[in-house]
Design a protein around this motif. Structure first.
Motif, mmCIF file in Angstrom:
data_model
loop_
_atom_site.group_PDB
_atom_site.id
_atom_site.type_symbol
_atom_site.label_atom_id
_atom_site.label_comp_id
_atom_site.label_asym_id
_atom_site.label_seq_id
_atom_site.Cartn_x
_atom_site.Cartn_y
_atom_site.Cartn_z
ATOM 1 N N VAL A 213 0.843 -1.202 0.000
ATOM 2 C CA VAL A 213 0.000 0.000 0.000
ATOM 3 C C VAL A 213 0.877 1.251 0.000
ATOM 4 O O VAL A 213 0.611 2.215 -0.732
ATOM 5 C CB VAL A 213 -0.961 0.001 1.205
ATOM 6 C CG1 VAL A 213 -1.767 1.297 1.260
ATOM 7 C CG2 VAL A 213 -1.886 -1.213 1.157
ATOM 8 N N ILE A 214 1.935 1.239 0.787
ATOM 9 C CA ILE A 214 2.836 2.399 0.861
ATOM 10 C C ILE A 214 3.419 2.718 -0.512
ATOM 11 O O ILE A 214 3.566 3.891 -0.872
ATOM 12 C CB ILE A 214 3.937 2.149 1.914
ATOM 13 C CG1 ILE A 214 3.315 2.267 3.305
ATOM 14 C CG2 ILE A 214 5.105 3.112 1.748
ATOM 15 C CD1 ILE A 214 4.234 1.909 4.436
ATOM 16 N N LYS A 215 3.702 1.703 -1.313
ATOM 17 C CA LYS A 215 4.247 1.926 -2.657
ATOM 18 C C LYS A 215 3.284 2.707 -3.551
ATOM 19 O O LYS A 215 3.709 3.320 -4.524
ATOM 20 C CB LYS A 215 4.591 0.587 -3.316
ATOM 21 C CG LYS A 215 5.818 -0.066 -2.746
ATOM 22 C CD LYS A 215 6.077 -1.385 -3.442
ATOM 23 C CE LYS A 215 7.255 -2.104 -2.828
ATOM 24 N NZ LYS A 215 7.504 -3.407 -3.481
ATOM 25 N N ARG A 216 1.992 2.679 -3.233
ATOM 26 C CA ARG A 216 1.015 3.452 -4.018
ATOM 27 C C ARG A 216 1.046 4.934 -3.641
ATOM 28 O O ARG A 216 0.571 5.770 -4.390
ATOM 29 C CB ARG A 216 -0.397 2.899 -3.815
ATOM 30 C CG ARG A 216 -0.569 1.470 -4.302
ATOM 31 C CD ARG A 216 -2.001 1.009 -4.387
ATOM 32 N NE ARG A 216 -2.889 1.446 -3.333
ATOM 33 C CZ ARG A 216 -3.550 0.627 -2.516
ATOM 34 N NH1 ARG A 216 -3.405 -0.663 -2.605
ATOM 35 N NH2 ARG A 216 -4.364 1.125 -1.602
ATOM 36 N N SER B 227 7.231 7.071 -3.557
ATOM 37 C CA SER B 227 8.192 6.467 -4.475
ATOM 38 C C SER B 227 9.588 6.732 -3.932
ATOM 39 O O SER B 227 9.766 7.533 -3.018
ATOM 40 C CB SER B 227 8.021 7.038 -5.883
ATOM 41 O OG SER B 227 8.189 8.439 -5.872
ATOM 42 N N GLN B 228 10.575 6.070 -4.518
ATOM 43 C CA GLN B 228 11.948 6.241 -4.057
ATOM 44 C C GLN B 228 12.449 7.629 -4.400
ATOM 45 O O GLN B 228 12.080 8.154 -5.449
ATOM 46 C CB GLN B 228 12.849 5.184 -4.679
ATOM 47 C CG GLN B 228 12.580 3.816 -4.144
ATOM 48 C CD GLN B 228 13.586 2.807 -4.652
ATOM 49 O OE1 GLN B 228 14.416 3.091 -5.499
ATOM 50 N NE2 GLN B 228 13.512 1.603 -4.143
ATOM 51 N N PRO B 229 13.242 8.231 -3.559
ATOM 52 C CA PRO B 229 13.643 7.744 -2.257
ATOM 53 C C PRO B 229 12.502 7.930 -1.251
ATOM 54 O O PRO B 229 11.863 8.979 -1.205
ATOM 55 C CB PRO B 229 14.834 8.620 -1.881
ATOM 56 C CG PRO B 229 14.606 9.889 -2.645
ATOM 57 C CD PRO B 229 13.860 9.519 -3.885
ATOM 58 N N TYR B 230 12.233 6.882 -0.511
ATOM 59 C CA TYR B 230 11.158 6.896 0.473
ATOM 60 C C TYR B 230 11.542 7.767 1.672
ATOM 61 O O TYR B 230 12.716 7.985 1.929
ATOM 62 C CB TYR B 230 10.867 5.470 0.957
ATOM 63 C CG TYR B 230 10.439 4.546 -0.140
ATOM 64 C CD1 TYR B 230 9.197 4.691 -0.752
ATOM 65 C CD2 TYR B 230 11.267 3.526 -0.590
ATOM 66 C CE1 TYR B 230 8.793 3.840 -1.769
ATOM 67 C CE2 TYR B 230 10.872 2.676 -1.609
ATOM 68 C CZ TYR B 230 9.633 2.836 -2.195
ATOM 69 O OH TYR B 230 9.235 2.004 -3.211
#
Length: 141
Positions: free
Chosen positions: A94-97, A100-103
């Protein structure tokens, strides 16, 4: 000294039983309090999934960030509180939605319980008007 402090409050956000600010801005830093998803029933068969809860918590962080004049792209610190660390992989999806990098820097803790019978809560720090994005920064490794 307090001229640079500003409290952020969103009337549409759920009223909390605790005594705290939703967010406090100190100069360009916005410190966002955690607020878990409200579970309207004690019937666990109707309880939202961890993915749904994570999305709701991140939407709350997003809304408060935007109310303060920033966005999740300006978040430099994210703290997660999970009642079951075995759900971390689902939460990460879910966090990836949302990021994005760099987190943002992140701390993830397993806790015994959260208010409102939630399985996840999060808080964070946003930097406003920094003139750069996290993508432009060198990540210290």
């Amino acid at each position: 000294m307090t001229n640079f402090l500003r409290h952020t409050f969103m009337p549409e956000a759920e009223a909390a039983n605790a005594l705290y600010s939703q967010a406090i801005q100190a100069d360009r830093l916005v410190f966002i309090s955690g607020q878990p998803l409200s579970i309207p029933t004690s019937d666990t068969s109707l309880k939202p999934s961890i993915e749904e809860q994570a999305a709701a918590v991140l939407e709350h962080l997003k809304a408060v960030s935007e109310e303060a004049g920033g966005s999740l792209k300006d978040m430099v610190q994210l703290n997660l509180y999970l009642t079951d660390m075995s759900q971390l992989n689902q939460v990460n999806q879910v966090i990836k939605r949302y990021f994005s990098q760099p987190y943002p820097c992140r701390t993830t803790l397993e806790v015994k319980g959260l208010e409102k019978e939630a399985d996840i809560a999060a808080d964070g720090i946003v930097i406003l008007n920094s003139g750069f994005s996290l993508e432009e920064l060198a990540v210290i490794t």
